[in-house]
Write an enzyme that holds these catalytic residues in place. Structure first.
Site, PDB file in Angstrom:
ATOM      1  CB  CYS A 160      22.573  96.334  -0.498  1.00  0.00           C
ATOM      2  SG  CYS A 160      23.073  95.973  -2.475  1.00  0.00           S
ATOM      3  CG  HIS A 219      24.530 100.594  -0.538  1.00  0.00           C
ATOM      4  ND1 HIS A 219      25.412  99.688   0.062  1.00  0.00           N
ATOM      5  CD2 HIS A 219      24.446  99.915  -1.590  1.00  0.00           C
ATOM      6  CE1 HIS A 219      25.615  98.447  -0.799  1.00  0.00           C
ATOM      7  NE2 HIS A 219      24.904  98.890  -1.860  1.00  0.00           N
ATOM      8  CB  ILE A 253      26.005  99.706  -5.508  1.00  0.00           C
ATOM      9  CG1 ILE A 253      26.128 101.193  -5.297  1.00  0.00           C
ATOM     10  CG2 ILE A 253      27.430  99.297  -6.348  1.00  0.00           C
ATOM     11  CD1 ILE A 253      27.327 101.428  -4.110  1.00  0.00           C
ATOM     12  NE  ARG A 254      27.455  93.468  -8.938  1.00  0.00           N
ATOM     13  CZ  ARG A 254      28.145  92.578  -8.411  1.00  0.00           C
ATOM     14  NH1 ARG A 254      29.075  92.798  -7.858  1.00  0.00           N
ATOM     15  NH2 ARG A 254      27.980  91.162  -8.764  1.00  0.00           N
ATOM     16  NE  ARG A 296      23.274  87.561  -5.372  1.00  0.00           N
ATOM     17  CZ  ARG A 296      24.284  87.539  -6.350  1.00  0.00           C
ATOM     18  NH1 ARG A 296      24.141  87.340  -7.599  1.00  0.00           N
ATOM     19  NH2 ARG A 296      25.248  87.935  -5.917  1.00  0.00           N
ATOM     20  CD  GLU A 324      25.686 100.697   3.596  1.00  0.00           C
ATOM     21  OE1 GLU A 324      26.171  99.891   3.052  1.00  0.00           O
ATOM     22  OE2 GLU A 324      24.565 100.979   3.920  1.00  0.00           O
ATOM     23  N   GLY A 344      27.509  94.808   0.259  1.00  0.00           N
ATOM     24  CA  GLY A 344      28.859  94.335  -0.145  1.00  0.00           C
ATOM     25  C   GLY A 344      28.523  93.280  -1.123  1.00  0.00           C
ATOM     26  CD  GLU A 345      29.244  89.358  -4.471  1.00  0.00           C
ATOM     27  OE1 GLU A 345      28.500  88.350  -4.403  1.00  0.00           O
ATOM     28  OE2 GLU A 345      29.174  90.246  -5.435  1.00  0.00           O
ATOM     29  CB  SER A 346      25.021  88.486  -1.172  1.00  0.00           C
ATOM     30  OG  SER A 346      24.815  88.200  -2.339  1.00  0.00           O
TER      31      SER A 346
END
EC number: 3.5.1.2
Length: 238
Positions: free
Chosen positions: A91, A217, A157-158, A121, A219, A58-60
């Site tokens: 991630c 990821h 993803i990023r 990151r 998931e 997600g967004e850490s």
């Protein structure tokens, strides 16, 4: 009968997808002495019910901020570093579990810590530079697959990578589980990303004691092999 409760931190990100794959993986573990439950974790009370925890992608920065605001950050640190319960971060989860992070937003961000590594990151670039490629995961050899038992569909993803293993005193060693070759160098050589030999390539999966982190990821795939392998590691340590 062993009752195993695995929590998935559900503050932001792909928590629902992790729960689905955890349930699939648990269903494939045949044992008369094993019951399993996966729960969403948003409160300290829910965290205390857990024998193990997954921190999703997600967004850490967002996950860290919400954890602080909801009073979960210190209990999470205790869960990981004091109680030393099994934890897996994917991630953003890997970023939060590391002791140091480069490339953070201005002002930095609070980390849970526990993994004696420094991550970078967004190592592979922005959202539009996200990619998918097979990655070689030797630890999956016993989980069964088709013609390529070690290969797993890696979705980046990023994504972060582990750029340095840090001093860790008397604790367990940091084990590198997987690497991914430099995309630009491999492309110029006309080679695939699927296999990285020797010590070449970016570190994309690590384990240190009860903590595991992956850059990609799992998931977001239909492949439950990593979830199955991780659950078996959790069960064997109970």
């Amino acid at each position: 009968m062993m009752a195993l409760t695995v929590g998935v931190l559900a503050l932001q990100g792909g928590f629902a997808e992790h729960i689905e794959l955890l349930n699939r993986a648990a269903a494939g573990i045949v044992s008369e002495d094993f019951t399993f439950q996966a729960i969403e974790v948003r409160t300290v009370q829910e965290l205390t019910r857990c024998d193990a925890l997954v921190i999703p992608g997600g967004e850490s920065t967002t996950i860290s901020f919400v954890a602080q605001q909801s009073g979960l950050l210190e209990p999470l640190r205790d869960f990981v570093k004091v109680q030393k319960k099994p934890v897996w971060g994917t991630c953003a989860g890997l970023i939060l579990l590391c002791d140091e992070a480069n490339g953070t937003k201005k002002g930095g961000q609070a980390l849970i810590g526990g993994l004696s590594v420094r991550v970078h990151r967004n190592h592979f670039g922005r959202q539009m530079e996200s990619f998918a490629t097979p990655v070689e995961l030797p630890f999956l050899s016993g989980e069964g697959s088709s013609s390529n038992p070690d290969q797993f569909p890696g979705i980046f993803i990023r994504a972060p990578v582990v750029e340095e293993v840090l001093p860790h005193g008397d604790g367990p060693e940091v084990e590198v589980l997987a690497r991914l070759a430099n995309r630009v160098e491999r492309a110029k050589a006309g080679l695939s990303l699927a296999q990285t030999k020797g010590d070449a390539g970016d570190i994309i999966a690590v384990r240190q004691g009860s903590i595991m982190g992956t850059s990609f990821h799992p998931e977001l795939t239909n492949d439950a092999r990593i979830h199955s392998w991780w659950l078996k590691q959790v069960i064997s340590g109970l």
